[in-house]
Motif scaffolding. Sequence first.
Motif, mmCIF file in Angstrom:
data_model
loop_
_atom_site.group_PDB
_atom_site.id
_atom_site.type_symbol
_atom_site.label_atom_id
_atom_site.label_comp_id
_atom_site.label_asym_id
_atom_site.label_seq_id
_atom_site.Cartn_x
_atom_site.Cartn_y
_atom_site.Cartn_z
ATOM 1 N N ARG A 45 1.232 2.657 2.167
ATOM 2 C CA ARG A 45 0.672 1.669 1.557
ATOM 3 C C ARG A 45 0.369 1.953 0.014
ATOM 4 O O ARG A 45 0.538 1.043 -0.840
ATOM 5 N N ARG A 46 0.051 3.346 -0.323
ATOM 6 C CA ARG A 46 0.094 3.742 -1.591
ATOM 7 C C ARG A 46 1.571 3.660 -2.303
ATOM 8 O O ARG A 46 1.486 3.025 -3.473
ATOM 9 N N ASP A 47 2.546 4.031 -1.573
ATOM 10 C CA ASP A 47 3.871 3.730 -2.074
ATOM 11 C C ASP A 47 4.095 2.228 -2.567
ATOM 12 O O ASP A 47 4.654 2.071 -3.741
ATOM 13 N N ILE A 48 3.764 1.239 -1.956
ATOM 14 C CA ILE A 48 3.683 -0.239 -2.172
ATOM 15 C C ILE A 48 2.996 -0.479 -3.252
ATOM 16 O O ILE A 48 3.345 -0.902 -4.494
ATOM 17 N N VAL A 49 1.479 -0.001 -3.448
ATOM 18 C CA VAL A 49 0.557 -0.274 -4.390
ATOM 19 C C VAL A 49 0.947 0.417 -5.658
ATOM 20 O O VAL A 49 1.032 -0.122 -6.801
ATOM 21 N N GLU A 50 1.597 1.596 -5.750
ATOM 22 C CA GLU A 50 2.048 2.274 -6.698
ATOM 23 C C GLU A 50 3.443 2.147 -7.343
ATOM 24 O O GLU A 50 3.799 2.521 -8.512
ATOM 25 N N GLY A 51 4.125 1.151 -6.689
ATOM 26 C CA GLY A 51 5.303 0.454 -7.370
ATOM 27 C C GLY A 51 6.534 1.083 -6.801
ATOM 28 O O GLY A 51 7.663 1.076 -7.315
#
Length: 246
Positions: A45-51
Amino acid sequence: MEVTTKFAAADADSPLGKRGQAEPPKRRALISREPMHEQILPHIRRDIVEGRWRPGERLPEPLLCAEFGISRTPMRDALKILEAEGLVELVPHVGAVVTDPTQPDVAEKMEVLMALEQAAAAKVASTRSPAVLERINRLHMQMSEAAHINDAATYYRLNDEFHRAIVLGAENKTLADMHEHIMWHVHRARHRANEYESLSQGAAEHHERIVRCLMQGDPLAAAQAMNEHLHDVASSIVGHLAHKPN
């Protein structure tokens, strides 16, 4: 290949290190009783959120499985949750594709976020828990120090902790859970815009007013101060999306 700092790459003396092959480094296994898909979910999820994974891009399941050292079953369970959260779309014969948030969608989420944080601010001002107020004030002081030396990365991180501290201080699990879900989308919109709320005097004054109203125990004023602050944040985020290239 870039790997987030939440997992360490394979040790130099690991089998992968010895082979020296150009394979994706495995992320170190977590020791937890949680199901595997719940352990890896926050990191994807964080990888998606942070691009790391951009809108329209397909998530490479084999590569991710290799990074985490897991089979495809927990990976696909995690992707189903991400689809329910609106961060990916599971396309038949293609896989998980990162969604592209629209201006109306982000605007709607900002409206919900504003309502949740106004309610939280009013509750914190009403209860005036010494421990909660002390943490909020401490974070505010640290934010001011980061802004003074123009340390944007630290300021942004503390800003998120500041708002989350107010939400958690309301001691309402339903509110906190809803806020966490919405915040992932807001964080993502901010990263896409390559900006958070600016280190401006206006932002500093907003936070100062919020803290003062909380300390004074004025629920209505605290909610209003939060509303004015988040209205400016929403204008910046939604305004950027309105002018992004198609």
